[in-house]
Design a protein around this motif. Structure first.
Motif, PDB file in Angstrom:
ATOM      1  N   ALA A 311      47.564  37.991  47.477  1.00  0.00           N
ATOM      2  CA  ALA A 311      46.621  38.417  46.443  1.00  0.00           C
ATOM      3  C   ALA A 311      45.278  38.789  47.061  1.00  0.00           C
ATOM      4  O   ALA A 311      44.655  39.787  46.682  1.00  0.00           O
ATOM      5  N   SER A 312      44.826  37.989  48.024  1.00  0.00           N
ATOM      6  CA  SER A 312      43.561  38.289  48.695  1.00  0.00           C
ATOM      7  C   SER A 312      43.642  39.619  49.422  1.00  0.00           C
ATOM      8  O   SER A 312      42.702  40.433  49.373  1.00  0.00           O
ATOM      9  N   ARG A 313      44.771  39.870  50.097  1.00  0.00           N
ATOM     10  CA  ARG A 313      44.945  41.139  50.806  1.00  0.00           C
ATOM     11  C   ARG A 313      44.940  42.305  49.834  1.00  0.00           C
ATOM     12  O   ARG A 313      44.307  43.335  50.077  1.00  0.00           O
ATOM     13  N   PHE A 314      45.641  42.168  48.730  1.00  0.00           N
ATOM     14  CA  PHE A 314      45.665  43.235  47.720  1.00  0.00           C
ATOM     15  C   PHE A 314      44.254  43.516  47.206  1.00  0.00           C
ATOM     16  O   PHE A 314      43.839  44.675  47.083  1.00  0.00           O
ATOM     17  N   LEU A 315      43.499  42.472  46.919  1.00  0.00           N
ATOM     18  CA  LEU A 315      42.167  42.653  46.361  1.00  0.00           C
ATOM     19  C   LEU A 315      41.190  43.240  47.376  1.00  0.00           C
ATOM     20  O   LEU A 315      40.215  43.891  46.999  1.00  0.00           O
ATOM     21  N   SER A 316      41.458  43.038  48.674  1.00  0.00           N
ATOM     22  CA  SER A 316      40.607  43.679  49.680  1.00  0.00           C
ATOM     23  C   SER A 316      40.816  45.187  49.684  1.00  0.00           C
ATOM     24  O   SER A 316      39.940  45.944  50.102  1.00  0.00           O
ATOM     25  N   GLN A 317      41.974  45.641  49.205  1.00  0.00           N
ATOM     26  CA  GLN A 317      42.261  47.068  49.114  1.00  0.00           C
ATOM     27  C   GLN A 317      41.824  47.646  47.766  1.00  0.00           C
ATOM     28  O   GLN A 317      41.392  48.799  47.683  1.00  0.00           O
ATOM     29  N   ALA A 318      41.961  46.852  46.700  1.00  0.00           N
ATOM     30  CA  ALA A 318      41.820  47.379  45.337  1.00  0.00           C
ATOM     31  C   ALA A 318      40.521  46.984  44.661  1.00  0.00           C
ATOM     32  O   ALA A 318      40.315  47.325  43.489  1.00  0.00           O
ATOM     33  N   SER A 319      39.637  46.292  45.359  1.00  0.00           N
ATOM     34  CA  SER A 319      38.359  45.899  44.766  1.00  0.00           C
ATOM     35  C   SER A 319      37.306  45.866  45.864  1.00  0.00           C
ATOM     36  O   SER A 319      37.588  46.160  47.023  1.00  0.00           O
ATOM     37  N   PHE A 320      36.093  45.481  45.500  1.00  0.00           N
ATOM     38  CA  PHE A 320      35.028  45.343  46.493  1.00  0.00           C
ATOM     39  C   PHE A 320      35.002  43.948  47.107  1.00  0.00           C
ATOM     40  O   PHE A 320      34.068  43.616  47.825  1.00  0.00           O
ATOM     41  N   GLY A 321      36.037  43.146  46.862  1.00  0.00           N
ATOM     42  CA  GLY A 321      36.107  41.836  47.494  1.00  0.00           C
ATOM     43  C   GLY A 321      36.748  40.821  46.578  1.00  0.00           C
ATOM     44  O   GLY A 321      36.636  40.901  45.350  1.00  0.00           O
ATOM     45  N   ALA A 322      37.411  39.848  47.174  1.00  0.00           N
ATOM     46  CA  ALA A 322      38.137  38.840  46.405  1.00  0.00           C
ATOM     47  C   ALA A 322      37.302  37.584  46.238  1.00  0.00           C
ATOM     48  O   ALA A 322      36.864  36.986  47.221  1.00  0.00           O
ATOM     49  N   ARG A 323      37.071  37.193  45.008  1.00  0.00           N
ATOM     50  CA  ARG A 323      36.525  35.877  44.715  1.00  0.00           C
ATOM     51  C   ARG A 323      37.691  34.916  44.506  1.00  0.00           C
ATOM     52  O   ARG A 323      38.800  35.330  44.191  1.00  0.00           O
ATOM     53  N   LYS A 324      37.434  33.646  44.666  1.00  0.00           N
ATOM     54  CA  LYS A 324      38.511  32.668  44.543  1.00  0.00           C
ATOM     55  C   LYS A 324      39.170  32.757  43.167  1.00  0.00           C
ATOM     56  O   LYS A 324      40.415  32.708  43.063  1.00  0.00           O
ATOM     57  N   ALA A 325      38.372  32.946  42.136  1.00  0.00           N
ATOM     58  CA  ALA A 325      38.945  33.044  40.792  1.00  0.00           C
ATOM     59  C   ALA A 325      39.811  34.294  40.649  1.00  0.00           C
ATOM     60  O   ALA A 325      40.818  34.286  39.934  1.00  0.00           O
ATOM     61  N   ASP A 326      39.419  35.384  41.309  1.00  0.00           N
ATOM     62  CA  ASP A 326      40.220  36.620  41.266  1.00  0.00           C
ATOM     63  C   ASP A 326      41.585  36.401  41.901  1.00  0.00           C
ATOM     64  O   ASP A 326      42.607  36.893  41.403  1.00  0.00           O
ATOM     65  N   ILE A 327      41.606  35.677  43.021  1.00  0.00           N
ATOM     66  CA  ILE A 327      42.858  35.403  43.719  1.00  0.00           C
ATOM     67  C   ILE A 327      43.771  34.565  42.836  1.00  0.00           C
ATOM     68  O   ILE A 327      44.975  34.836  42.707  1.00  0.00           O
ATOM     69  N   THR A 328      43.212  33.547  42.231  1.00  0.00           N
ATOM     70  CA  THR A 328      43.995  32.669  41.355  1.00  0.00           C
ATOM     71  C   THR A 328      44.569  33.451  40.181  1.00  0.00           C
ATOM     72  O   THR A 328      45.751  33.302  39.833  1.00  0.00           O
ATOM     73  N   ASN A 329      43.751  34.304  39.581  1.00  0.00           N
ATOM     74  CA  ASN A 329      44.198  35.094  38.431  1.00  0.00           C
ATOM     75  C   ASN A 329      45.318  36.058  38.811  1.00  0.00           C
ATOM     76  O   ASN A 329      46.345  36.150  38.128  1.00  0.00           O
ATOM     77  N   LEU A 330      45.142  36.766  39.927  1.00  0.00           N
ATOM     78  CA  LEU A 330      46.155  37.735  40.343  1.00  0.00           C
ATOM     79  C   LEU A 330      47.467  37.033  40.686  1.00  0.00           C
ATOM     80  O   LEU A 330      48.556  37.547  40.363  1.00  0.00           O
ATOM     81  N   SER A 331      47.395  35.873  41.314  1.00  0.00           N
ATOM     82  CA  SER A 331      48.602  35.135  41.663  1.00  0.00           C
ATOM     83  C   SER A 331      49.345  34.650  40.420  1.00  0.00           C
ATOM     84  O   SER A 331      50.537  34.353  40.478  1.00  0.00           O
ATOM     85  N   ALA A 332      48.631  34.594  39.299  1.00  0.00           N
ATOM     86  CA  ALA A 332      49.244  34.132  38.056  1.00  0.00           C
ATOM     87  C   ALA A 332      49.851  35.278  37.247  1.00  0.00           C
ATOM     88  O   ALA A 332      50.961  35.162  36.714  1.00  0.00           O
ATOM     89  N   ILE A 333      49.146  36.422  37.167  1.00  0.00           N
ATOM     90  CA  ILE A 333      49.608  37.493  36.271  1.00  0.00           C
ATOM     91  C   ILE A 333      50.415  38.568  36.982  1.00  0.00           C
ATOM     92  O   ILE A 333      51.167  39.313  36.347  1.00  0.00           O
ATOM     93  N   GLY A 334      50.263  38.717  38.301  1.00  0.00           N
ATOM     94  CA  GLY A 334      51.020  39.719  39.034  1.00  0.00           C
ATOM     95  C   GLY A 334      50.267  41.026  39.224  1.00  0.00           C
ATOM     96  O   GLY A 334      49.308  41.335  38.498  1.00  0.00           O
ATOM     97  N   ILE A 335      50.718  41.802  40.183  1.00  0.00           N
ATOM     98  CA  ILE A 335      50.016  43.029  40.585  1.00  0.00           C
ATOM     99  C   ILE A 335      50.072  44.097  39.506  1.00  0.00           C
ATOM    100  O   ILE A 335      49.056  44.720  39.177  1.00  0.00           O
ATOM    101  N   ASN A 336      51.239  44.343  38.932  1.00  0.00           N
ATOM    102  CA  ASN A 336      51.346  45.397  37.923  1.00  0.00           C
ATOM    103  C   ASN A 336      50.537  45.080  36.677  1.00  0.00           C
ATOM    104  O   ASN A 336      49.886  45.969  36.113  1.00  0.00           O
TER     105      ASN A 336
END
Length: 829
Positions: A311-336
């Protein structure tokens, strides 16, 4: 050694310091392979996924590229082929099938068995002839042919004679000219076999004399050189020559024997097999092997529900940076689900910020400057909920460039804010509307001088600036492309996409467009009687200034007009560009480069270009489909093989700074995020949003660092064009100061490390957290041990409490700084 307290007033000023950025190679530009004309495979049916596979007595033709399929060789000699993408389904093939033909390559199913019919020494000798005479790996079908010839009694010497004859016949590719003198022959042999260009003078003179005297033959000389290359094994000085040859042979066997690959096009087989061989080094075959994997097709290792590191790697590509809460959220809901949610987040306009700011200024809009836009940029980049739009918008701004560095554009900061909004507005729309909005925006009109462009009259001719750049940089590029982004070649040379006549014809389309307003008078056309909102309203047409003569470009002809019809001319031109076959691969590759990888494989480009051409519902240019294809592709999502020096992209300075601020919850004391120009590479980061030095962006997408391992491997690294000793030192000094003290005007922006200081007493946990947030779990054990040593060198005293708190902060500063200074962070993988 003991680390100095981080807040001590010391700085790094030695220009000799290098972070090692220039040593990192990124993914191979194109796949590689080639065959002899007599052994090339039949051409398959066009890939439209309509007809079922065509199966004959000994071959099967499929309707998609090799990477779309999974093939399994069964114990009974049969083969099972499963289509992962199209509608070919699962096909079980009898043992009589010896050749699988896809739309890009063929797979020889019997080459592995056939290669065992001769001894390994002879097999290696044939492979070495490909290297010596063609400077490429063999293709499976060609290698199979020569194995058969050797088995039938043809000697290696005779095979070598045939190779030399072919090398002369195809001298444009091999360099072996039929009229080459002995010195020229030796020079090429040195290059192909001993990897020494140019040869040493003593060696060149010695072998030239022997050839001139007839003591040696050219064929024998090749064998002598090959034996010499192997003879260097273990030598302290030239041992790399033997290792390089061994690695080339290993890659050749993987390509031709293990995978059985032959390109369908003869030109592809020559050139791409040359590129593949050139990516091999004495110590690294990962780029070549990764490229072979991209042809065959990667097996997905990442599911839609990513791990925290994924999730952190994905967010480094798709956002301006991963916050811990962003990582947790993405790991819960999925990429799509995350992508779909992001597509629906409303856009916040930078122009609205400029207008509200202008309302507080004495002269209103006239008092606005580019710093006000930068405030808005950083506010949204760091705190915006629409992070996907923010990241894609920034990428688009580096393709459709407008810059404050242009003096005319700099006079309209609200206009630039509006232009940036325009890119964001259409980031999730359709490319055709994006192209029109860009073409009619007054800031683009100012920047590339299509605003106030007049029709031909007397010696006056239309301005050609925008006509040239809209083709070269925004839509179709300089050379005709295949669907995978590789060049269309005729006689080994790329074919130009357009001519000067096309520029001249297209330039007429962009005449008669100027400032918006309530009338279409000549006064308004030339800038008089300005409308208060002309800096952001789309340019309007002025028929009196529009060319009425025939406009011919790219095979399209707009007949003479009476009366002038600028809107029809524009629609015809933009439709022509939008439907050009180059557009999908050209734009797709550039967007992949900006978001994921500097050197996407041709297969990756082809898959994204396919989504551009058809979103699955018959719609061309759907940006959402393109973005989703980029981010969900197996090459983007698979866990990276960190030892593969061909993956990823260099993080540009703006992305590094943005990630630091966003990841560590930076706050603005004033609330405005007052970061001004950061152009200076020594005292700042050397890059400022919307301040590109030219229409070619901060760096060109095809930039190759000269005399580098990247160049040797045939790769590109765009961001290295603004990377050098000065900028590396500047970045290190900037981050060393910003981490503890903040940045911006009056130290306006400061990070919040409160969640990390609580981990400072347990260095392993602190490093784990930094690794997750900044390097997506990719930190090497070597880097980890270095950071751990630095942290442990900072003792946390038992009292007083203030000294303990300071020590904990110093541990945090060190861990972040050393991570962000490392090549492992600087290269986004």
């Amino acid at each position: 050694m003991r680390w100095l307290p981080f807040f001590r007033n010391t700085s790094i000023r030695d220009p000799k310091i290098k972070v090692g950025i220039a040593c990192v190679c990124l993914l191979l530009l194109s796949a590689c392979g080639q065959s002899d004309p007599s052994t090339s495979s039949p051409t398959p049916a066009e890939s439209k996924y309509q007809a079922p596979p065509t199966i004959s007595a000994d071959s099967a033709n499929f309707n998609g590229p090799r990477s779309n399929y999974v093939t399994t060789k069964n114990t009974d000699g049969s083969t099972t082929v499963v289509d992962k993408v199209g509608n070919d389904g699962t096909i079980n093939l009898s043992p009589s099938i010896k050749l699988l033909v896809f739309t890009d390559v063929s797979i020889n199913l019997e080459i592995g068995t056939k290669s065992k019919e001769i001894n390994n020494e002879a097999l290696n000798a044939i492979i070495e002839l490909y290297i010596a005479y063609f400077n490429r790996v063999p293709d499976a079908n060609g290698l199979g042919y020569w194995i058969g010839e050797y088995k039938n009694g043809m000697s290696i010497d005779k095979i070598g004679d045939s190779f030399y004859a072919a090398a002369i016949q195809y001298s444009a590719y091999t360099g072996y000219s039929p009229t080459a003198n002995n010195a020229e022959f030796i020079t090429i042999a040195y290059r192909n076999i001993l990897s020494r260009t140019p040869p040493d003078k003593a060696g060149l003179d010695y072998w030239t004399e022997r050839l001139n005297a007839g003591t040696e033959t050219r064929g024998n000389l090749i064998r002598v050189f090959l034996a010499a290359a192997h003879g260097y094994s273990g030598d302290k000085t030239y041992g790399w020559v033997a290792q390089l040859l061994d690695n080339k042979i290993a890659v050749a066997k993987e390509f031709a024997l293990n995978q059985g690959i032959t390109y369908l096009s003869y030109t592809d087989t020559i050139l791409k097999c040359i590129y593949l061989l050139e990516s091999v080094t004495p110590t690294d075959t990962s780029i070549a092997n990764n490229n072979i994997s991209s042809i065959i097709g990667y097996k997905a290792t990442t599911t839609d529900i990513p791990s925290p590191a994924q999730a952190s790697r994905f967010l480094s590509q798709a956002s301006f940076g991963a916050r811990k809460a962003d990582i947790t959220n993405l790991s819960a809901i999925g990429i799509n689900s995350w992508l779909n949610q992001q597509f629906s987040v409303p856009q916040k306009l930078h122009r609205s910020y400029m207008d509200s700011t202008a309302a507080t200024l004495a002269k209103g809009v006239a008092d606005l400057n580019q710093n006000h836009f930068l405030e808005s940029f950083w506010q949204q980049a760091i705190n915006g909920e629409d992070q996907l739009r923010q990241r894609v918008n920034f990428a688009l701004s580096q393709i459709f460039v407008v810059s404050f560095q242009d003096s005319s554009v700099a006079n309209y900061p609200r206009g630039v804010a509006s232009y940036y909004d325009t890119l964001g507005t259409h980031a999730f729309g359709n490319f055709r509307q994006l192209l029109e909005a860009v073409s009619l925006h007054p800031m683009m009109g100012l920047y590339l001088t299509s605003l106030r462009n007049q029709k031909e009259s007397g010696t006056q001719v239309p301005d050609e600036n925008y006509a040239r750049e809209v083709m070269q940089l925004f839509t179709i590029g300089l050379y005709k492309l295949n669907p995978d982004g590789s060049y269309v070649l005729i006689n080994g040379k790329p074919v130009e996409t357009y001519s000067n006549a096309d520029i001249t014809g297209l330039a007429k389309v962009f005449t008669g467009w100027s400032w918006a307003g309530t009338d279409k008078s000549s006064t308004r056309f030339f800038g008089g009687n300005p409308d208060a909102n002309r800096d952001w309203m789309p340019m309007q047409s002025y028929p009196a200034s529009h060319s009425v003569s025939e406009k011919s470009f790219l095979g399209t002809v707009i007949p003479p007009q009476s009366p002038a019809n600028p809107e029809l001319s524009l629609k015809t031109a933009l439709d022509t560009l939008f439907n050009h076959p180059n557009l999908a691969p050209f734009f797709s590759k550039q967007l992949i480069q900006r978001l994921v990888s500097s050197n996407p494989s041709p297969q990756y480009v082809a898959r994204v270009a396919s989504a551009f051409a058809n979103n699955g519902q018959g719609v061309r240019g759907d940006m959402r489909a393109v973005i989703k294809a980029i981010y969900t592709d197996v090459e983007a999502r698979n866990d990276p093989v960190l030892s593969n020096s061909g993956l990823g992209k260099l993080r540009e300075p703006v992305l590094r700074l943005a990630q630091w601020m966003r990841t560590f919850n930076a706050k603005s004391t004033s609330g405005f995020f007052r970061l001004t120009s950061m152009d200076d590479p020594l005292t700042s980061i050397g890059q400022t949003p919307m301040r590109s030095p030219s229409v070619f962006n901060f760096y060109r997408p095809g930039y190759v660092p000269p005399n580098s391992s990247i160049a040797i491997a045939g790769l590109v690294s765009p961001e290295l064009q603004i990377t050098g000793e000065t900028s590396v030192v500047g970045y290190l000094n900037f981050m060393r100061d910003a981490l503890p003290n903040g940045t911006g005007t009056s130290r306006d922006v400061k990070a919040d490390y409160s969640t990390l200081t609580s981990l400072a007493n347990t260095p392993d946990q602190l490093i784990n957290e930094i690794d997750l947030l900044l390097t997506a779990g990719q930190m090497s054990s070597n880097l980890r041990s270095q950071i751990l040593a630095a942290i442990n060198s900072v003792t946390i005293p038992s009292s007083p409490a203030s000294s303990a708190d300071t020590a904990r902060l110093n541990r945090v500063y060190l861990s972040i700084y050393l991570t962000m200074a490392s090549p492992e962070y600087l290269v986004q993988k």
